[in-house]
Design an enzyme around this catalytic site. Structure first.
Site, PDB file in Angstrom:
ATOM      1  N   ARG A  92       0.833  -1.221   0.000  1.00  0.00           N
ATOM      2  CA  ARG A  92       0.000   0.000   0.000  1.00  0.00           C
ATOM      3  C   ARG A  92       0.865   1.266   0.000  1.00  0.00           C
ATOM      4  NH1 ARG A  92      -3.719  -0.564   4.956  1.00  0.00           N
ATOM      5  NH2 ARG A  92      -1.898  -1.680   5.748  1.00  0.00           N
TER       6      ARG A  92
ATOM      7  N   CYS B 112      -8.149   1.590   1.151  1.00  0.00           N
ATOM      8  CA  CYS B 112      -8.002   0.220   0.662  1.00  0.00           C
ATOM      9  C   CYS B 112      -8.768  -0.718   1.587  1.00  0.00           C
ATOM     10  CB  CYS B 112      -6.536  -0.194   0.628  1.00  0.00           C
ATOM     11  SG  CYS B 112      -5.505   0.835  -0.428  1.00  0.00           S
TER      12      CYS B 112
ATOM     13  N   ILE C   6     -23.548   6.527  12.967  1.00  0.00           N
ATOM     14  CA  ILE C   6     -23.752   5.341  12.138  1.00  0.00           C
ATOM     15  C   ILE C   6     -23.060   4.107  12.702  1.00  0.00           C
ATOM     16  CG2 ILE C   6     -23.496   4.410   9.793  1.00  0.00           C
ATOM     17  CD1 ILE C   6     -25.592   6.661  10.170  1.00  0.00           C
TER      18      ILE C   6
ATOM     19  N   HIS D  68     -16.573  11.856   4.638  1.00  0.00           N
ATOM     20  CA  HIS D  68     -15.392  11.593   3.814  1.00  0.00           C
ATOM     21  C   HIS D  68     -14.507  12.822   3.694  1.00  0.00           C
ATOM     22  CE1 HIS D  68     -18.468   8.653   2.462  1.00  0.00           C
ATOM     23  NE2 HIS D  68     -17.453   7.839   2.641  1.00  0.00           N
TER      24      HIS D  68
ATOM     25  N   ASP E  43     -26.370  -3.047   8.734  1.00  0.00           N
ATOM     26  CA  ASP E  43     -25.929  -2.183   7.634  1.00  0.00           C
ATOM     27  C   ASP E  43     -26.018  -2.910   6.299  1.00  0.00           C
ATOM     28  OD1 ASP E  43     -25.341  -0.113   9.328  1.00  0.00           O
ATOM     29  OD2 ASP E  43     -23.203  -0.533   9.447  1.00  0.00           O
TER      30      ASP E  43
ATOM     31  N   GLU F  59     -25.464  -1.586  -4.973  1.00  0.00           N
ATOM     32  CA  GLU F  59     -24.305  -1.869  -5.834  1.00  0.00           C
ATOM     33  C   GLU F  59     -24.322  -3.292  -6.356  1.00  0.00           C
ATOM     34  OE1 GLU F  59     -20.344  -3.366  -3.544  1.00  0.00           O
ATOM     35  OE2 GLU F  59     -21.093  -1.404  -3.012  1.00  0.00           O
TER      36      GLU F  59
END
Length: 754
Positions: free
Chosen positions: A17, A516, A431, A694, A599, A605
């Site tokens: 990474r 990631c 959340i 975000h 969740d 998707e």
């Protein structure tokens, strides 16, 4: 005609990474721009060389991205939102990061671009924004610079471009409504300019990605391909590249285009190779996507050989991955802890390159000995006891309609829940996750490495949970969470505690930007050997009189965010997970947990790309959620959370989940997602996210109040909750405290105004 190998793209992040670490160091001010750029150059050079050594004849260039490849294309075209633009109109890497992370050139907060899923994958892209009369010009030459890099290293290359029609399809209109397809004529000159520059460099083939061609498109959009490719023809050979589905429904459109080749996904599509060969122009190259770029399983190479061998020698042919290998981990060889038997079942990106080379050699020579030897572990796996669990299969077969029904309808349950919890108007919650500090990550890592015994680890986690409860009570939140300090990832954590999953050490794949994930792999039938979340939820609840939510990841999300088995249906996997987590719901309830969140951010998707295939998927996806939740009594409140979603076209299914409360990500879309719930007259409770987690920006009280008032124009206030868009795992505590304090204050202000 000699068959060649190529890939559509390769993982960018690096085996360790390296890209993620360099990005985050740069954003934190701990690395210079040149140091960041140097990491990119090093990774590209390494990845080209690795692919070449693995047997790839034609290397992809332009698949590297600093945030995501759609955002790279936006910069290429000079499509930068005004709020992120430099005063002089110039574009640099900071412009790109501002669009993704939400900053103005001054350093002040500016709304980040909307982020959504890349087709039906777990990769994300920043949504292009279009306005009427917009101008485009070549402003970002990253592709050309990387082509020069690769040529200087002596590689045979194939530049990669996101095609103009798909680029427009992926974007959204901002401001005055208009048909964004009218911008096609304005962006084509930039594409022509880029292709001319590539031709000057001696490039023969360009891979131009048009995955929109696998969708059920309106006729105007299908017609646009002819306009686009008539304009782009003639400078270089174009490999029109599709993936994630088959092309047969749109093949008449495709064969009329002035391109020289077509790539098809033969894994996820149902295209027949013989039919493609018959219908494609005889002088076209066919690129066969025979190796799955989206999973980790070793390929059945004799089967792939048989699938394509009949047309060998009859037309120009390349063999490739089905899609970019971006969606696969990089290298299986570094997985030293995987059981040898299980490891023999897998192939990561570099091994997939090797599979392509084996397949190429077999097709060119007719000798299948090597491909047969490679695929021997696949035959052994079919009979492995690690794959099949008779008890799970029997329980799945015994499911009845009653297993997916709550005891009473929402109206009855809501009364019982109001009596139990006595929450105020505009109830506030989060959340699920709180900041994963260096201390928390270090604690988990030390425990995993054996440097910390179980007692010290549990004491440390308990203290972080206690602090999370204290923080929430201090802030004045109404419904609390335990903060998930013990969880590294919302899917991996559950996979670690369910039979039927295995985990890798370095199986990282990019989700967006620097984020990631390391998806678990479903290798067999799934069951729950012991309770997973009950102990920590019960402990957290013991610290407060306020309700603490139990936190589960739903069955469809665990499925979508894992590498699934390929020997059973996705429906089977989802329902096995649902049955395992149904037992967890019952145990949480028995432990006194009154609110349980399941969740399902990945429900949408997982939709098939073609609408005609949606109903079957949604039927079993909804059923899996309901099987999971239906163990709960009326007075137990079931929440669900969804993000990155367009809900308009699946509202029937959202309602059919029958969750008591749904929390959704809405702040980036300025609450426009609530229009779906308003139009549908959604009957249950909703928590529209009031700020974007975000971005590090801290929303003001006024901003949050304005969003909530806008929400109340669409949804009755008595059914609204107040919460962030998503979990707070990636944020720091200072901005988390500040943002939540403002959120709670906004809710209090609205209560007082009533």
């Amino acid at each position: 005609m000699t068959i060649l190998t190529h890939t559509l793209g390769f993982p960018r992040v690096g085996l360790r990474r390296e890209l993620k670490k360099a990005q985050e160091s740069y954003w934190a001010g701990n690395a210079t721009r040149e140091e960041l750029l140097a990491v990119g150059r090093e990774l590209r050079a390494r990845h080209w060389q690795q692919q070449k050594q693995a047997g790839i004849d034609l290397l992809p260039v332009g698949d590297f991205a600093w945030y995501d490849h759609v955002l790279t294309t936006s910069l290429l075209l000079g499509n930068v939102p005004a709020r992120h633009q430099n005063n002089d109109g110039s574009v640099d890497i900071d412009t790109l990061f501002r669009i993704g992370r939400g900053r103005a050139p001054t350093g002040e907060p500016a709304a980040a671009a909307e982020m959504t899923k890349w087709f039906n994958t777990n990769y994300h892209y920043m949504v292009p924004e279009f306005s009427k009369g917009q101008q485009f010009r070549l402003t970002w030459t990253q592709l050309l610079e990387e082509v020069d890099e690769a040529l200087a290293l002596g590689h045979k290359i194939k530049p990669v471009l996101l095609g103009p029609v798909t680029y427009l399809w992926l974007g959204k209109v901002k401001g005055e409504p208009f048909d964004r397809l009218t911008l096609l004529k304005d962006i084509l000159p930039v594409y022509q300019h880029v292709l001319a520059e590539l031709a000057k460099r001696g490039i023969e083939w360009v891979q131009i990605d048009e995955p929109a061609l696998v969708l059920e498109l309106p006729q105007a959009w299908l017609d646009a391909f002819k306009l686009a490719y008539d304009a782009l023809a003639g400078q270089v050979k174009l490999l029109l590249t599709t993936y994630f589905e088959g092309v047969t429904p749109n093949l008449n459109t495709i064969i009329a285009l002035p391109v020289q080749g077509l790539h098809v996904d033969l894994i996820h599509g149902k295209d027949d190779v013989s039919e493609l060969h018959q219908r494609l122009p005889a002088d076209w190259l066919l690129s066969a996507g025979l190796i799955n770029g989206r999973n980790v399983w070793r390929a059945d190479l004799p089967e792939k050989y048989a699938q394509i061998n009949d047309i060998v020698g009859k037309r120009a042919l390349w063999v490739s991955s089905s899609c970019s290998l971006l969606h696969s981990p990089i290298d299986l060889s570094v997985e030293t802890r995987l059981d040898a038997e299980v490891k023999s079942w897998f192939a990561f990106a570099l091994q997939k390159c090797g599979e392509l080379a084996l397949l190429r050699d077999a097709l060119n020579s007719g000798d299948t000995a090597a491909v047969t030897e490679w695929s021997a572990p696949i035959q052994a796996r079919r009979h492995s006891t690690r794959v099949h669990n008779v008890g799970v299969e029997k329980r799945l077969a015994a499911i009845t309609a009653q297993d997916s029904q709550r005891e009473n309808p929402y109206e009855v349950r809501a009364e019982a829940q109001r009596a139990r919890f006595k929450l105020p108007a505009w109830p506030t919650t989060t959340i699920g996750s709180f900041p994963q500090t260096t201390e928390i990550r270090g604690l988990r890592l030390d425990f995993k490495k054996g440097n910390l015994d179980a007692n010290h680890y549990r004491t440390g986690i308990a203290e972080h949970i206690r602090q999370a409860i204290i923080e929430q009570e201090r802030l004045g939140l109404d419904v609390l969470v335990h903060g998930e300090a013990e969880r590294n990832d919302m899917v991996e954590y559950f996979g670690e505690h369910l039979d039927g999953f295995v985990f890798t050490q370095n199986g990282w794949v990019q989700s967006y930007g620097s984020r990631c994930v390391k998806p678990p792999v479903v290798i067999g039938d799934i069951s729950r050997p012991a309770p997973i979340t009950v102990e920590w939820a019960k402990y957290a609840q013991s610290l407060t009189d306020k309700p603490v939510k139990g936190m589960l990841t739903g069955p469809v999300t665990i499925l979508c965010w894992s590498f699934p088995r390929e020997d059973v249906t996705r429906e089977t996997i989802a329902k096995q997970i649902a049955l395992a987590l149904r037992d967890e719901v019952a145990d949480l309830e028995a432990a006194g947990i009154g609110i349980i969140q399941i969740d399902e951010p990945a429900l949408r998707e997982g939709l098939p790309l073609r609408r005609s295939d949606w109903d079957a998927y949604l039927a079993w996806g909804v059923e899996a959620f309901r099987i999971n939740a239906a163990a709960a009594k009326d007075e137990t409140q079931i929440h669900t959370h969804m993000c990155y979603c367009e809900f308009n076209d699946i509202m029937d299914s959202i309602a059919a989940l029958d969750a008591d409360v749904i929390t959704i990500e809405t702040s980036r879309s300025d609450m426009e997602l609530l229009e779906s719930f308003e139009a549908f007259d959604y009957p249950n409770e909703i928590g529209p996210g009031v700020y974007d987690i975000h971005s590090p920006n801290v929303p003001s009280v006024e901003w949050i109040e304005a969003l909530l008032k806008k929400a109340a124009q669409r949804i009755p206030a008595q059914r609204l909750w107040v919460n962030p868009d998503c979990g707070l795992k990636t944020r720091g505590w200072p901005e988390t405290r500040a943002a939540l304090a403002n959120m709670v204050k906004a809710a209090h202000n609205l209560r007082q105004a009533e």
